[in-house]
Design a protein around this motif. Structure first.
Motif, PDB file in Angstrom:
ATOM      1  N   LEU A 212       0.843  -1.280   0.033  1.00  0.00           N
ATOM      2  CA  LEU A 212      -0.015  -0.106   0.102  1.00  0.00           C
ATOM      3  C   LEU A 212       0.854   1.310   0.135  1.00  0.00           C
ATOM      4  O   LEU A 212       0.412   2.255  -0.479  1.00  0.00           O
ATOM      5  CB  LEU A 212      -1.015  -0.101   1.242  1.00  0.00           C
ATOM      6  CG  LEU A 212      -2.106  -0.956   1.096  1.00  0.00           C
ATOM      7  CD1 LEU A 212      -2.950  -1.031   2.433  1.00  0.00           C
ATOM      8  CD2 LEU A 212      -3.036  -0.786  -0.043  1.00  0.00           C
ATOM      9  N   LEU A 259      -7.220  -6.519   2.885  1.00  0.00           N
ATOM     10  CA  LEU A 259      -6.093  -5.518   2.465  1.00  0.00           C
ATOM     11  C   LEU A 259      -7.052  -4.514   1.284  1.00  0.00           C
ATOM     12  O   LEU A 259      -6.556  -3.272   1.240  1.00  0.00           O
ATOM     13  CB  LEU A 259      -5.297  -6.442   1.524  1.00  0.00           C
ATOM     14  CG  LEU A 259      -4.090  -5.840   0.663  1.00  0.00           C
ATOM     15  CD1 LEU A 259      -3.234  -4.997   1.697  1.00  0.00           C
ATOM     16  CD2 LEU A 259      -3.380  -6.687  -0.224  1.00  0.00           C
ATOM     17  N   LYS A 261      -9.888  -3.512   1.923  1.00  0.00           N
ATOM     18  CA  LYS A 261     -10.320  -2.451   2.868  1.00  0.00           C
ATOM     19  C   LYS A 261      -9.445  -1.371   3.284  1.00  0.00           C
ATOM     20  O   LYS A 261      -9.626  -0.251   3.203  1.00  0.00           O
ATOM     21  CB  LYS A 261     -10.965  -3.295   3.934  1.00  0.00           C
ATOM     22  CG  LYS A 261     -11.770  -2.448   5.072  1.00  0.00           C
ATOM     23  CD  LYS A 261     -12.147  -2.886   6.272  1.00  0.00           C
ATOM     24  CE  LYS A 261     -12.699  -2.049   7.162  1.00  0.00           C
ATOM     25  NZ  LYS A 261     -12.763  -2.443   8.479  1.00  0.00           N
ATOM     26  N   LYS A 262      -8.288  -1.679   3.566  1.00  0.00           N
ATOM     27  CA  LYS A 262      -7.212  -0.903   3.941  1.00  0.00           C
ATOM     28  C   LYS A 262      -6.843   0.032   2.817  1.00  0.00           C
ATOM     29  O   LYS A 262      -6.648   1.377   2.845  1.00  0.00           O
ATOM     30  CB  LYS A 262      -5.966  -1.665   4.121  1.00  0.00           C
ATOM     31  CG  LYS A 262      -6.070  -2.256   5.587  1.00  0.00           C
ATOM     32  CD  LYS A 262      -4.587  -2.431   6.095  1.00  0.00           C
ATOM     33  CE  LYS A 262      -4.600  -3.429   7.342  1.00  0.00           C
ATOM     34  NZ  LYS A 262      -3.669  -4.572   7.453  1.00  0.00           N
ATOM     35  N   TYR A 263      -6.969  -0.563   1.364  1.00  0.00           N
ATOM     36  CA  TYR A 263      -6.481   0.190   0.112  1.00  0.00           C
ATOM     37  C   TYR A 263      -7.645   1.383  -0.048  1.00  0.00           C
ATOM     38  O   TYR A 263      -7.641   2.368  -0.103  1.00  0.00           O
ATOM     39  CB  TYR A 263      -6.475  -0.607  -0.834  1.00  0.00           C
ATOM     40  CG  TYR A 263      -7.174  -0.076  -2.318  1.00  0.00           C
ATOM     41  CD1 TYR A 263      -6.289   0.371  -3.190  1.00  0.00           C
ATOM     42  CD2 TYR A 263      -8.463  -0.454  -2.803  1.00  0.00           C
ATOM     43  CE1 TYR A 263      -6.611   0.720  -4.387  1.00  0.00           C
ATOM     44  CE2 TYR A 263      -8.853  -0.262  -4.031  1.00  0.00           C
ATOM     45  CZ  TYR A 263      -7.596   0.639  -4.968  1.00  0.00           C
ATOM     46  OH  TYR A 263      -8.242   1.018  -6.026  1.00  0.00           O
ATOM     47  N   GLU A 265      -9.538   2.716   2.447  1.00  0.00           N
ATOM     48  CA  GLU A 265      -9.422   3.639   3.632  1.00  0.00           C
ATOM     49  C   GLU A 265      -8.362   4.686   3.368  1.00  0.00           C
ATOM     50  O   GLU A 265      -8.364   5.698   3.372  1.00  0.00           O
ATOM     51  CB  GLU A 265      -9.147   2.794   5.041  1.00  0.00           C
ATOM     52  CG  GLU A 265     -10.478   2.177   5.430  1.00  0.00           C
ATOM     53  CD  GLU A 265     -10.073   1.215   6.565  1.00  0.00           C
ATOM     54  OE1 GLU A 265     -10.765   0.741   7.205  1.00  0.00           O
ATOM     55  OE2 GLU A 265      -8.719   0.995   6.997  1.00  0.00           O
ATOM     56  N   LEU A 266      -7.286   4.036   2.657  1.00  0.00           N
ATOM     57  CA  LEU A 266      -6.067   4.984   2.027  1.00  0.00           C
ATOM     58  C   LEU A 266      -6.917   6.074   1.256  1.00  0.00           C
ATOM     59  O   LEU A 266      -6.296   7.096   1.430  1.00  0.00           O
ATOM     60  CB  LEU A 266      -4.918   3.986   1.608  1.00  0.00           C
ATOM     61  CG  LEU A 266      -3.959   4.767   0.635  1.00  0.00           C
ATOM     62  CD1 LEU A 266      -2.885   5.730   1.623  1.00  0.00           C
ATOM     63  CD2 LEU A 266      -3.044   3.692   0.034  1.00  0.00           C
TER      64      LEU A 266
END
Ligand code: LLP
Length: 400
Positions: A212, A259, A261-263, A265-266
């Motif tokens: 990320l 992962l 989801k984190k992307y 959020e970023l």
């Protein structure tokens, strides 16, 4: 945001893909075939619906090339997604399925005149130019057809990313996009042509990127360039940052949605204060883990050097292993109870020595003819890259 997805699990004598028992499902079905976990996909898409509701300036455009099955594309439309297309046929395919043309973005370095005319006449959201020569043709065609045309410009940001060299697209040595001075030149050409409007900036740095931090530094670079364009008085309606994050092609496969989801959020954090629409074009992260290629063991062949497990699946159903040396997780449903510590090369009937799914596959029990083999993570760039090499049948698809 709660993220619940059906996952792929192995029991002592079965594989569960979502809620589906592969043992029961496969009975009497001819292999190889693709099986899609639509419960899992639906769960992901309902989370995305909530995300889009909460982030109205984020538009998600599914990359059709990842998997163009009508069942799957229809789900994307129903969930409010637009599309990234790279051929006239992909454009026709999704519009025939009901996609709104103004939510479709067309990229690719070699669009033909016929494809350009189609995109212009459909008034799509953005026809993304990848060379000045292409822009010249688009200009002529828009004039001839006398149609207002939204033109996006694909920028090559010259960034180095860690992925397979064939999956990299944002390096100055790659064929994609325009270098910064040419972007500026194309913008003045667009400005001077009454039929054309600059719709937005497009950038795609590559596929199957898991880090990320790579996305973060690239997004910051793209955001800065958008800032420059806005300061100079251009009015791009969107920044399109291309494809999404990769998936885990190993036993962490079920962690891939976390992962993703984190992307998301970023992206939400980095672009929340921007005035323009932020477009992303995920393919693999939307469908990759929800498809498995199901095959059976045809033969076990032992030579003095090796044990071969010959499956009935091959590069004609799943090209990634032969083309990129990709390795997918492989699970089996076995009939024998005889333990083994042998290793096997899993290969195919095709006359190509490079057609290997695993060089050193181990399984608990002796593999035997008819055992089921599930090649996981095959939902993206599996069926869509299938061929009929050796005049083999194209694989059937089942949606569960
Ligand atoms: N947008 C553009 C302009 C693209 O070229 C691609 C993929 C995507 C979006 C979607 O990227 P994704 O989210 O799926 O990473 N056949 C290869 C992948 C090639 C990807 C090409 N472009 C494979 O099997 O890994």
């Amino acid at each position: 945001m709660a993220w619940f997805f059906s996952v792929i699990t192995q029991t002592s004598n079965d594989i569960l893909i979502g809620n589906c028992s592969l043992r029961d499902f496969s009975k009497n079905l001819k292999t190889p075939f693709y099986l899609y976990d639509m419960t899992g996909l639906d769960a992901l898409l309902s989370e995305l619906k909530i995300h889009l509701r909460d982030n109205p300036k984020h538009r998600i455009c599914y990359a059709v090339k990842a998997n163009s099955e009508p069942e799957i594309c229809k789900r994307m439309i129903q969930s409010g997604l637009g599309f990234d297309v790279v051929s006239g046929n992909e454009l026709k395919h999704v519009t025939q399925l009901g996609a709104a043309p103004n939510q479709i973005y067309f990229s690719g370095v070699g669009k033909t005149e016929v494809e350009i005319d189609l995109a212009i006449s459909q008034t799509i959201g953005g026809l993304h130019i990848e060379s000045l020569a292409e822009l010249e043709l688009i200009k002529q065609r828009a004039k001839t057809l006398n149609k207002p045309t939204q033109v996006g410009v694909r920028w090559n940001p010259d960034v180095d990313v860690k992925t397979h060299p064939h999956l990299r697209t944002g390096d100055a040595n790659d064929k994609f996009g325009l270098e910064t001075p040419q972007v500026m030149e194309s913008l003045s050409i667009i400005q001077d042509c009454p039929e054309l409007t600059f719709s937005g900036l497009h950038v795609h740095i590559g596929s199957q990127i898991l880090d990320l931090n790579v996305f973060e530094s690239f997004y910051k670079k793209a955001k800065a360039f958008m800032g420059d364009l806005l300061t100079k008085g251009f009015k791009p309606a969107y920044l399109n940052v291309g494809g999404g994050v990769g998936i885990y092609y190993d036993n962490n496969i079920n962690e891939s949605p976390a992962l993703f989801k984190k992307y998301l959020e970023l992206i939400t954090t980095l672009f929340k204060d921007e005035s323009y629409t932020l477009i992303t074009e995920p393919g693999r992260s939307l469908i990759g883990i929800y498809g498995a290629l199901i095959s059976r063991v045809l033969y076990i062949k032992t030579t003095p050097k090796k044990n071969f497990l010959i499956s009935d699946a091959s590069m004609t159903e799943l090209l990634r292993p032969a083309l990129y040396g990709a390795r997918h997780p492989i699970w089996m449903i076995q009939q024998s109870q005889t333990p083994t510590d042998k290793t096997f090369e899993i290969t195919s009937p095709i006359c190509e020595s490079g057609d290997t799914f695993s060089e050193d596959f181990t399984c608990s029990f002796e593999p035997t003819q008819g055992d089921l083999i599930a090649i996981l993570g095959a939902g993206a760039y599996g069926a869509s890259m299938a061929s009929q090499y050796n005049l083999r049948d194209l694989p059937k698809a089942y949606f569960n």
